[in-house]
Motif scaffolding. Structure first.
Motif, short mmCIF file in Angstrom:
data_model
loop_
_atom_site.label_atom_id
_atom_site.label_comp_id
_atom_site.label_asym_id
_atom_site.label_seq_id
_atom_site.Cartn_x
_atom_site.Cartn_y
_atom_site.Cartn_z
N ILE A 44 47.25 44.56 -32.97
CA ILE A 44 46.03 43.93 -32.43
C ILE A 44 44.94 43.88 -33.50
O ILE A 44 44.26 42.89 -33.67
CB ILE A 44 45.52 44.72 -31.19
CG1 ILE A 44 46.48 44.59 -30.02
CG2 ILE A 44 44.13 44.24 -30.78
CD1 ILE A 44 46.22 45.57 -28.89
N LYS A 45 44.80 44.97 -34.25
CA LYS A 45 43.73 45.03 -35.25
C LYS A 45 44.09 44.34 -36.54
O LYS A 45 43.23 44.08 -37.38
CB LYS A 45 43.41 46.50 -35.58
CG LYS A 45 42.48 47.16 -34.59
CD LYS A 45 41.86 48.41 -35.18
CE LYS A 45 41.16 48.21 -36.48
NZ LYS A 45 39.80 48.70 -36.56
N GLY A 46 45.38 44.08 -36.75
CA GLY A 46 45.82 43.59 -38.04
C GLY A 46 45.62 44.68 -39.09
O GLY A 46 45.18 44.43 -40.21
N PRO A 130 41.37 53.87 -33.54
CA PRO A 130 40.57 53.37 -34.66
C PRO A 130 39.35 52.65 -34.11
O PRO A 130 39.30 52.35 -32.91
CB PRO A 130 41.52 52.37 -35.34
CG PRO A 130 42.40 51.87 -34.23
CD PRO A 130 42.54 53.02 -33.25
N SER A 131 38.38 52.37 -34.96
CA SER A 131 37.23 51.58 -34.52
C SER A 131 37.76 50.26 -33.93
O SER A 131 38.72 49.69 -34.45
CB SER A 131 36.28 51.33 -35.68
OG SER A 131 36.98 50.80 -36.79
N ALA A 132 37.12 49.79 -32.85
CA ALA A 132 37.70 48.68 -32.08
C ALA A 132 37.37 47.30 -32.62
O ALA A 132 37.64 46.30 -31.96
CB ALA A 132 37.25 48.79 -30.61
N ASN A 133 36.83 47.22 -33.83
CA ASN A 133 36.57 45.90 -34.42
C ASN A 133 37.87 45.23 -34.85
O ASN A 133 38.84 45.89 -35.20
CB ASN A 133 35.67 46.06 -35.65
CG ASN A 133 36.26 47.02 -36.65
OD1 ASN A 133 36.42 48.20 -36.34
ND2 ASN A 133 36.59 46.53 -37.83
N ARG A 134 37.86 43.91 -34.82
CA ARG A 134 38.94 43.19 -35.48
C ARG A 134 38.65 43.27 -36.97
O ARG A 134 37.49 43.32 -37.38
CB ARG A 134 38.89 41.73 -35.02
CG ARG A 134 40.16 40.97 -35.29
CD ARG A 134 39.88 39.50 -35.15
NE ARG A 134 40.01 39.01 -33.77
CZ ARG A 134 41.18 38.69 -33.21
NH1 ARG A 134 42.30 38.84 -33.86
NH2 ARG A 134 41.21 38.21 -31.99
N PRO A 138 32.21 44.40 -38.51
CA PRO A 138 31.78 45.80 -38.55
C PRO A 138 32.23 46.51 -37.28
O PRO A 138 32.52 45.87 -36.27
CB PRO A 138 30.26 45.71 -38.60
CG PRO A 138 29.89 44.35 -38.18
CD PRO A 138 31.09 43.47 -38.30
N SER A 139 32.27 47.84 -37.32
CA SER A 139 32.65 48.61 -36.14
C SER A 139 31.74 48.25 -34.97
O SER A 139 30.54 48.08 -35.15
CB SER A 139 32.54 50.11 -36.43
OG SER A 139 33.47 50.48 -37.40
N PRO A 140 32.32 48.12 -33.77
CA PRO A 140 31.52 47.71 -32.61
C PRO A 140 30.69 48.87 -32.05
O PRO A 140 31.20 49.96 -31.86
CB PRO A 140 32.57 47.29 -31.58
CG PRO A 140 33.88 47.73 -32.08
CD PRO A 140 33.74 48.30 -33.45
MG MG Z 1 37.46 51.33 -38.84
#
Ligand code: MG
Ligand code: TXA
Length: 312
Positions: A44-46, A130-134, A138-140
């Motif tokens: 999902i995050k790549g 992990p941080s939920a940003n794509r 930046p991290s959400p």
């Molecule tokens: Mg991160």
């Protein structure tokens, strides 16, 4: 879509990925004992498969499921800082999937200080997040950031605005000397005060070479807008509309400035949101008033994130 914590628990138990709030940033969570769920997080995050994940827990019993040994120093730090924005490395038990640690012998663990995260983890058991940003964002720090990164396709629990706003401090007690792999709100000075020992901060180059924290080698988010330092005096008259200006000390007045009135905690809470806003609103430049490490406990972590956004 936005879901309730109960629905998040149900989804996580079924092996689905769900974004959850923490006090630092929103995380994209999956069950730590479900290989296909963990694999879906990377997809999902790549996210490159050699970048390991932090496991989030809500009790010392859960820590004991994951780690072989908790040293006296680790115990002291846990007492002082958990729940809170400090991630510690431990020698992993065999049960911890290699996918989580990217094949490393150590697992990174933290106990988040957010009532919703703790409540969910109590029901589900340990969660990787992990941080939920794509990648590329930046991290959400707000639920809207997660919705916009995935066009609403990833279910997310709304926990409001993240109170810290930048990712946790990652600390290795397993290296000599004790080393901060990623600076965060829990500062070098605070850790030294608690341990009565000197602590190093890994440079980007060191993390790279020693591959101590593999995530450090990946290019980080940079806004489309050029990020640069600029003090209030330089600013006066130079532009009014061209830049978004972020300042902690100065008193510049314009409709495009965002002042934090000496409040570094507020600045930290808003930094990533302002980066996103600058790009949404098409500013060619984000100018930030310079500050020094000594100005605040959070200054060095903020400098680290700003320098990354500058591409330094
Ligand atoms: Mg991160
Ligand atoms: O505040 C946070 O830590 C957030 C929230 C969601 O908890 N999570 C977060 O995760 O920032 P992530 O995946 O975006 O960053 C984790 C960092 C990466 O730099 C990774 O390389 C490092 O921690 N890390 C994870 N496991 C590690 C390990 N076993 N050894 C060394 N570094 C590790």
């Amino acid at each position: 879509m936005v879901i309730s914590s109960q629905e998040a628990v149900n989804q996580l138990k079924k092996g689905k990925a769900v974004a959850i709030p923490t006090e630092t940033v929103y995380g994209l969570a999956a069950s730590a004992f479900n290989l296909s769920a963990i694999e879906s997080i990377f997809e999902i995050k790549g996210r490159p498969s050699d970048n390991p994940l932090i496991v989030h827990i809500n009790s010392i019993e859960q820590l004991n499921l994951l780690v072989k040994d908790v040293s006296d120093e680790a115990r002291t730090l846990i007492q002082a800082f958990w729940p809170g924005p400090l991630t510690l490395l431990f020698p992993k038990k065999d049960e911890v999937l290699d996918k989580i640690t990217a094949g490393l012998p150590n697992v990174a663990v933290r106990m988040p200080e957010h009532p919703i995260a703790l409540e969910i983890i109590q029901e589900t058991g340990p969660l990787v997040a992990p941080s939920a940003n794509r990648s590329g964002s930046p991290s959400p720090t707000r639920v809207e950031h997660v919705l916009s990164d995935y066009n609403g396709f990833i279910p997310v629990v709304d926990g409001g605005k993240c109170q810290v706003g930048i990712e946790s401090t990652v600390l290795s007690l397993l290296h000599e000397p004790i080393t901060i792999l990623r600076p965060g709100k829990i500062s070098k000075e605070h850790i030294e005060f608690v341990l009565h020992k000197p602590v190093e901060v890994a440079t980007m180059k060191e993390s790279h070479e020693k591959v101590m924290s593999p995530g450090m080698k990946y290019t980080h988010y940079s806004p489309k807008a050029k990020v640069r330092w600029m003090n209030t005096l330089e600013l006066e008259g130079e532009f009014d509309k061209k830049s978004l200006y972020l300042h902690v000390f100065g008193s510049f007045n314009s409709e495009h400035h965002k002042g934090f009135n000496r409040d570094f905690n507020h600045f930290s809470r808003e930094l990533f949101d302002q980066f996103r806003k600058a790009d949404e609103q098409g500013f060619p430049e984000i100018a930030i008033e310079p500050f020094r490490n000594e100005d605040h406990e959070m200054a060095s972590a903020l400098l680290n994130r700003i320098q990354k956004a500058m591409g330094v």
